[in-house]
Design an enzyme around this catalytic site. Structure first.
Site, PDB file in Angstrom:
ATOM      1  N   HIS A 201       0.853  -1.183   0.000  1.00  0.00           N
ATOM      2  CA  HIS A 201       0.000   0.000   0.000  1.00  0.00           C
ATOM      3  C   HIS A 201       0.895   1.242   0.000  1.00  0.00           C
ATOM      4  O   HIS A 201       2.011   1.225   0.526  1.00  0.00           O
ATOM      5  CB  HIS A 201      -0.867  -0.034   1.266  1.00  0.00           C
ATOM      6  CG  HIS A 201      -1.964   0.964   1.309  1.00  0.00           C
ATOM      7  ND1 HIS A 201      -1.758   2.288   1.636  1.00  0.00           N
ATOM      8  CD2 HIS A 201      -3.305   0.834   1.100  1.00  0.00           C
ATOM      9  CE1 HIS A 201      -2.913   2.920   1.628  1.00  0.00           C
ATOM     10  NE2 HIS A 201      -3.876   2.076   1.297  1.00  0.00           N
ATOM     11  N   ASP A 278       2.295  -4.677   7.650  1.00  0.00           N
ATOM     12  CA  ASP A 278       1.015  -4.011   7.438  1.00  0.00           C
ATOM     13  C   ASP A 278      -0.063  -5.089   7.555  1.00  0.00           C
ATOM     14  O   ASP A 278      -0.240  -5.911   6.658  1.00  0.00           O
ATOM     15  CB  ASP A 278       0.996  -3.357   6.057  1.00  0.00           C
ATOM     16  CG  ASP A 278      -0.363  -2.774   5.691  1.00  0.00           C
ATOM     17  OD1 ASP A 278      -1.311  -2.886   6.495  1.00  0.00           O
ATOM     18  OD2 ASP A 278      -0.486  -2.219   4.582  1.00  0.00           O
ATOM     19  N   GLN A 281      -5.288  -5.765   6.463  1.00  0.00           N
ATOM     20  CA  GLN A 281      -6.224  -6.691   5.836  1.00  0.00           C
ATOM     21  C   GLN A 281      -6.201  -8.073   6.483  1.00  0.00           C
ATOM     22  O   GLN A 281      -6.886  -8.984   5.995  1.00  0.00           O
ATOM     23  CB  GLN A 281      -5.901  -6.814   4.339  1.00  0.00           C
ATOM     24  CG  GLN A 281      -5.973  -5.524   3.562  1.00  0.00           C
ATOM     25  CD  GLN A 281      -7.380  -4.946   3.498  1.00  0.00           C
ATOM     26  OE1 GLN A 281      -8.365  -5.636   3.702  1.00  0.00           O
ATOM     27  NE2 GLN A 281      -7.474  -3.647   3.208  1.00  0.00           N
ATOM     28  N   LYS A 304     -11.312  -0.746   9.702  1.00  0.00           N
ATOM     29  CA  LYS A 304     -11.433  -1.951   8.886  1.00  0.00           C
ATOM     30  C   LYS A 304     -11.867  -3.161   9.705  1.00  0.00           C
ATOM     31  O   LYS A 304     -12.050  -4.250   9.155  1.00  0.00           O
ATOM     32  CB  LYS A 304     -10.106  -2.246   8.181  1.00  0.00           C
ATOM     33  CG  LYS A 304      -9.669  -1.173   7.182  1.00  0.00           C
ATOM     34  CD  LYS A 304      -8.379  -1.576   6.491  1.00  0.00           C
ATOM     35  CE  LYS A 304      -7.799  -0.421   5.675  1.00  0.00           C
ATOM     36  NZ  LYS A 304      -8.624  -0.068   4.516  1.00  0.00           N
ATOM     37  N   CYS A 447      -4.681   2.523  -3.869  1.00  0.00           N
ATOM     38  CA  CYS A 447      -3.450   2.951  -3.197  1.00  0.00           C
ATOM     39  C   CYS A 447      -2.327   1.938  -3.421  1.00  0.00           C
ATOM     40  O   CYS A 447      -1.538   1.662  -2.514  1.00  0.00           O
ATOM     41  CB  CYS A 447      -3.680   3.160  -1.699  1.00  0.00           C
ATOM     42  SG  CYS A 447      -4.798   4.517  -1.328  1.00  0.00           S
TER      43      CYS A 447
END
Length: 492
Positions: A201, A278, A281, A304, A447
């Site tokens: 991202h 990261d 997700q 999220k 992104c």
């Protein structure tokens, strides 16, 4: 080629301007046959699911009460999906959009919020709104207790060794910037290498570009395999004694691929490199255990994972956080302030300058209570099934290319699919799905421009699911997509 359903190459992009911006009011008013979901409104069958979050500590004398996974009766587990059971907890999903029942498939961008989270946010502002850590009066003490309990909930949720390893930030982007400007500027030198994948991202790329320019560090990127996943063999080959940091996603927000973080951490630590993950997700969709993964830093965003916007968190090993200088200066992050110098508080306060997002952090705690009441393993198992259903359903659509690996016995995709349809711009698809069918998906580069360039396209459409989605919604989306494609191809 991996994930190729019908046409042999990724769509070229000579016609980049979406037709939906050029259509006349008459054509934009075109309404295909209305699609109705086969699932009817149902009552919530999870006991107290809408109030799964424990009440704020303003009103409870039982601190740190963890939510227990809800055990459903066996007949209800067999007859109703997790999506059917949990949908009533999300008020926003009940609305009609453009004359159709809303089908929300943009969960990789942001998730919806259950009533339990909305209620706790409202309850905080109505009953114990006050600043934290600074007052001795009743409201301040209760707000501080609720805020710090939220930190404990996050630490427990990701299995941090110490609650001080959780730093509240505005979002995952700020958390990455915190590491970049604090740890990065203090530890990187000219010639040091930062290893990333092309699938990161922008929030995991841009801060390190800035730091590299300031320090003379070198950015190196791992490309994709023919299956359209980051090349782990190349990653291992690029690791060297010059590698100081590896920045990687856990789950790709475009490819849906899941990386073996525990292996990447072992390889990186073998050459003395730190690892920043990261997990935006992954944390909302599966069990994430930071101690098992072994990563040095990990970031995620509340919005999220059923929580409010405006708050996220950084996990960092306590020995690293304790060695890092402040990211921002101001109130709360200090020990003592003199006219010409200051001393700093210990983590996490050192990195939480100013008044924090108190209500939002408490809302994140409520979201964790809610997710825990279902259990992350239950959520993950359901989403694996739903993800496979989405993937194979999209494969029934002619001239459509799905990016990322095909699911198999050994390859599990996240519950999202990015795709392109031959000769149709993804923004046209997303616009018509919304306006003509009430289906919300995302279009654009998500992104992730370097990744899209590696895939040979400038943008894609993306449908992303969460545990409150159903197979009936996937069916409605597929039918709407086919109708949308028919409309555009008939106009060509």
């Amino acid at each position: 080629m991996a994930a190729l359903c019908h046409f042999p190459s990724a769509p070229s992009s000579p016609r980049l301007f979406p037709l939906s911006r050029l259509l006349s009011p008459v054509s934009r008013a075109f309404k295909p046959q209305r699609l109705l979901l086969t699932a009817s409104p149902i009552e919530n069958s999870i006991p107290n699911a809408s109030t799964a979050g424990s009440r704020l500590r303003c009103f409870s004398s039982s601190p740190n009460a963890a939510a227990s996974p809800v055990a459903l009766p066996s007949d209800e587990r067999e007859s109703r999906s997790l999506g059917d059971i949990t949908r009533p907890d999300f008020p926003i999903l009940r609305q009609v959009v453009n004359g159709f029942n809303l089908v929300y498939l943009d969960n990789a961008a942001t998730s919806q919020k259950p009533s339990a989270v909305l209620d706790d946010l409202n309850e905080y502002y109505e009953t114990c709104n006050s600043n934290v850590h600074r007052g001795v009066h009743y409201l301040s003490a209760k707000a501080t207790d609720a805020y710090e309990e939220a930190r404990t909930k996050v630490a427990t949720f990701v299995n941090a060794m110490d609650r001080r390893e959780i730093v509240f930030t505005r979002n995952a982007t700020e958390a990455i910037n915190l590491v970049a400007y604090s740890w990065g500027l203090s530890n990187l030198r000219s010639g040091d290498e930062i290893l990333l994948t092309v699938a990161e991202h922008h929030s995991a790329i841009v801060p390190w570009q800035i730091v590299a320019k300031k320090t003379g560090a070198i950015l190196k990127y791992v490309g994709l395999t023919k299956e359209e996943v980051p090349d782990l063999d190349l990653l291992k080959g690029l690791l060297s004694k010059n590698t100081k940091l590896v920045v990687t996603h856990h789950v790709s927000n475009v490819l849906g691929s899941v990386l073996p973080i525990d292996d990447i951490v072992v390889w990186s630590h073998n050459v003395g490199a730190k690892v920043l993950v990261d997990a935006c997700q992954s944390v909302p969709h599966m069990i994430v255990d930071v101690q098992k993964l072994g990563a040095d830093f990990l970031v995620a965003s509340s919005h999220k994972m059923c929580g409010p916007t405006g708050v996220g968190f950084l996990y960092g090993k306590i020995e690293l956080l304790s060695s890092m200088p402040p990211f921002l200066g101001g109130g709360e992050m200090i020990s003592d302030v003199f006219q010409d110098y200051s001393t700093y508080a210990e983590p996490p306060s050192r990195f939480e300058a100013g008044t924090p997002a108190i209500g939002e952090a408490i809302g994140l705690g409520a979201a964790i209570d809610y997710l825990s009441s279902i259990s992350m393993q239950t959520i993950h198992n359901y989403e694996v099934e739903l993800s496979n259903y989405l993937y194979h359903s999209l494969c029934s659509v002619p001239n459509l290319h799905i990016y990322g690996p095909a699911p198999s016995e050994t390859v599990h995709r996240a519950a999202l699919c990015s795709f392109n349809v031959e000769k149709i711009h993804p923004t046209d698809i997303a616009t018509f799905l919304d306006e003509q069918h009430g289906v919300a998906i995302r279009s654009g580069h998500h992104c992730a421009q370097p990744l899209h360039r590696a895939l040979g396209v400038t943008s894609s459409a993306r449908a992303s699911l969460y545990f409150y989605n159903t197979k009936e919604e996937v069916d409605a989306f597929i039918q709407a997509l086919k109708d949308t494609i028919d409309f555009f191809t008939s106009a060509l």
